[in-house]
Every structure is written in structure tokens, then in C-alpha cells.
Design an enzyme around this catalytic site. Structure first.
Site, PDB file in Angstrom:
ATOM      1  N   ASP A   1     -15.561 -57.007   0.832  1.00  0.00           N
ATOM      2  CA  ASP A   1     -16.171 -58.011  -0.045  1.00  0.00           C
ATOM      3  C   ASP A   1     -16.625 -57.439  -1.387  1.00  0.00           C
ATOM      4  O   ASP A   1     -17.266 -58.133  -2.167  1.00  0.00           O
ATOM      5  CB  ASP A   1     -17.346 -58.707   0.657  1.00  0.00           C
ATOM      6  CG  ASP A   1     -18.521 -57.779   0.896  1.00  0.00           C
ATOM      7  OD1 ASP A   1     -18.312 -56.556   1.057  1.00  0.00           O
ATOM      8  OD2 ASP A   1     -19.666 -58.268   0.922  1.00  0.00           O
TER       9      ASP A   1
ATOM     10  N   TYR B   1     -29.171 -54.480   3.050  1.00  0.00           N
ATOM     11  CA  TYR B   1     -29.688 -53.380   3.876  1.00  0.00           C
ATOM     12  C   TYR B   1     -30.068 -53.835   5.283  1.00  0.00           C
ATOM     13  O   TYR B   1     -31.187 -53.607   5.747  1.00  0.00           O
ATOM     14  CB  TYR B   1     -30.861 -52.669   3.185  1.00  0.00           C
ATOM     15  CG  TYR B   1     -30.481 -52.139   1.829  1.00  0.00           C
ATOM     16  CD1 TYR B   1     -29.666 -51.015   1.710  1.00  0.00           C
ATOM     17  CD2 TYR B   1     -30.897 -52.779   0.671  1.00  0.00           C
ATOM     18  CE1 TYR B   1     -29.290 -50.531   0.469  1.00  0.00           C
ATOM     19  CE2 TYR B   1     -30.521 -52.310  -0.580  1.00  0.00           C
ATOM     20  CZ  TYR B   1     -29.713 -51.174  -0.672  1.00  0.00           C
ATOM     21  OH  TYR B   1     -29.339 -50.711  -1.902  1.00  0.00           O
TER      22      TYR B   1
ATOM     23  N   ASP C   1     -14.730 -53.665   6.045  1.00  0.00           N
ATOM     24  CA  ASP C   1     -16.090 -53.373   5.624  1.00  0.00           C
ATOM     25  C   ASP C   1     -17.000 -54.082   6.621  1.00  0.00           C
ATOM     26  O   ASP C   1     -16.550 -54.967   7.365  1.00  0.00           O
ATOM     27  CB  ASP C   1     -16.299 -53.888   4.190  1.00  0.00           C
ATOM     28  CG  ASP C   1     -17.708 -53.649   3.687  1.00  0.00           C
ATOM     29  OD1 ASP C   1     -18.232 -52.536   3.898  1.00  0.00           O
ATOM     30  OD2 ASP C   1     -18.285 -54.574   3.090  1.00  0.00           O
TER      31      ASP C   1
ATOM     32  N   ASP D   1     -20.944 -55.180   6.155  1.00  0.00           N
ATOM     33  CA  ASP D   1     -21.835 -56.197   5.588  1.00  0.00           C
ATOM     34  C   ASP D   1     -21.069 -57.097   4.623  1.00  0.00           C
ATOM     35  O   ASP D   1     -20.459 -56.634   3.674  1.00  0.00           O
ATOM     36  CB  ASP D   1     -23.015 -55.529   4.881  1.00  0.00           C
ATOM     37  CG  ASP D   1     -23.833 -54.642   5.818  1.00  0.00           C
ATOM     38  OD1 ASP D   1     -23.973 -55.004   6.999  1.00  0.00           O
ATOM     39  OD2 ASP D   1     -24.321 -53.587   5.374  1.00  0.00           O
TER      40      ASP D   1
ATOM     41  N   CYS E   1     -20.742 -43.974   5.586  1.00  0.00           N
ATOM     42  CA  CYS E   1     -21.282 -43.020   4.626  1.00  0.00           C
ATOM     43  C   CYS E   1     -22.776 -43.291   4.536  1.00  0.00           C
ATOM     44  O   CYS E   1     -23.175 -44.379   4.120  1.00  0.00           O
ATOM     45  CB  CYS E   1     -20.630 -43.198   3.256  1.00  0.00           C
ATOM     46  SG  CYS E   1     -21.481 -42.242   1.976  1.00  0.00           S
TER      47      CYS E   1
ATOM     48  N   CYS F   1     -17.495 -39.079   0.865  1.00  0.00           N
ATOM     49  CA  CYS F   1     -17.146 -40.131   1.830  1.00  0.00           C
ATOM     50  C   CYS F   1     -17.444 -41.543   1.343  1.00  0.00           C
ATOM     51  O   CYS F   1     -16.927 -42.498   1.910  1.00  0.00           O
ATOM     52  CB  CYS F   1     -17.833 -39.882   3.176  1.00  0.00           C
ATOM     53  SG  CYS F   1     -19.617 -39.654   3.124  1.00  0.00           S
TER      54      CYS F   1
ATOM     55  N   ASP G   1     -24.301 -60.547   4.726  1.00  0.00           N
ATOM     56  CA  ASP G   1     -24.927 -59.480   3.948  1.00  0.00           C
ATOM     57  C   ASP G   1     -26.260 -59.977   3.412  1.00  0.00           C
ATOM     58  O   ASP G   1     -26.320 -60.742   2.462  1.00  0.00           O
ATOM     59  CB  ASP G   1     -24.009 -59.050   2.793  1.00  0.00           C
ATOM     60  CG  ASP G   1     -24.517 -57.800   2.091  1.00  0.00           C
ATOM     61  OD1 ASP G   1     -25.652 -57.366   2.379  1.00  0.00           O
ATOM     62  OD2 ASP G   1     -23.781 -57.264   1.259  1.00  0.00           O
TER      63      ASP G   1
END
Length: 168
Positions: free
Chosen positions: A128, A21, A10, A12, A91, A101, A18
Site C-alpha cells: 500500500d 503502529y 506488506d 499494515d 525490518c 533490510c 493500518d
């Protein structure tokens, strides 16, 4: 028969902090140890693939172009450290779009496995969120590790465990 193994990551919370956004290069902070850890996985024969939900695009928080600029920045940093990321799958849809997706659906992982001739049973997913783990399970990825901040704080913790178990 597929013989390659992949490390699916993954983005973020795994590669970068993280902050919610993240869409600008100046806000993209690599997690300590990520470069060294990914070099070790690559040396151990893993193809490195990023699998990320980017619903900020679908929600209108940032544009596809913003994502592409940030993605290029990230990949150039990895390249400057001698790390090859084979692909970044993402996605762009908001959760309510019910696309095929978005994790926890396995499409991004399955498509990557087909593209790179990956043996999913020999592969690893590090994420995470539970949706990362569910995507790995749904795709048939052999091992998956949740960065929960307790047992695993970062990718280095996962690498150290796998090295100790001699299951690289």
C-alpha cells in the site's frame, strides 16, 4: 532453476487496517476478504510471505516482544482459516538507521526468495506504499500491485484482476 512463485504481502494496510503502529492484538483488524483471497492465491500455487517494515520497534513505540506476540496472533488466525504463511520478514529499524533490510531496499524479498527457492519473475508483491513497489522492482519481482484505494482497494481486487487476465 527456481520454479516456485510467491505472493509477497506488506502487512499494515494490506492484511490489516493500518491504524498507525499497530502493536496490540486487540487493535489488529483483518481487512475484509483477506482470508478468502489468500486461500485463492495459495490454491493457485503461491507461497505466501509477509514483508513488513516495523519501525515502531526502532522508534521505541513498541517492543520486539510486542511484535512477536502480535505476529503469533496473526499467524494463528491464518492457520485457523487453513492458510499457511511461509514466513514473516520484518525490518525493526527506524528509517534513519539506514539499514539494509528496510523497504524500499530488496533484502527481505531476496533473502526469502533464496530461502524458499522462489522465482521472482513469476512472483507478485502487493503493498500500500510506494516503498513496497520499489522493493519489488529492486528485487526483480515480476508483478507488483499498489493498493491505492481506487483501482485496487484490497487483495481481492488484485486476485480478481489476475484471474480475469488468466495470469495466475
Amino acid at each position: 532453476m527456481n520454479s516456485k512463485k510467491a505472493l509477497f504481502l506488506d502487512r499494515d494496510g494490506v492484511i490489516n487496517e493500518d491504524m498507525g503502529y499497530v502493536s496490540k492484538c486487540e487493535n489488529f483488524v483483518f481487512i475484509d476478504g483477506i482470508f478468502e483471497s489468500l486461500k485463492e492465491f495459495a490454491k493457485s500455487g503461491y507461497t505466501l510471505i509477509i514483508i513488513t517494515n516495523q519501525s515502531g520497534i526502532g522508534r521505541g513505540y513498541y517492543s520486539l516482544e510486542d511484535f512477536e506476540i502480535l505476529n503469533k496472533f496473526m499467524l494463528e488466525k491464518f492457520k485457523s482459516q487453513g492458510i499457511n504463511i511461509a514466513k514473516v520478514c520484518f525490518c525493526p529499524h527506524a528509517p534513519e538507521s539506514n539499514c539494509q533490510c528496510r523497504k524500499p531496499k530488496p533484502k527481505m524479498i531476496l533473502d526469502s526468495a533464496k530461502e524458499f527457492d522462489i522465482d521472482l519473475k513469476k512472483s507478485i508483491m502487493i503493498g500500500d506504499k510506494q516503498s513496497d513497489m520499489d522493493a519489488a522492482i529492486n528485487a526483480g519481482v515480476g508483478r507488483h500491485y499498489l493498493l491505492d484505494g481506487i483501482k485496487f482497494k484490497n487483495v481481492r481486487d488484485v486476485f480478481n484482476l489476475i484471474k480475469k487476465e488468466k495470469t495466475l
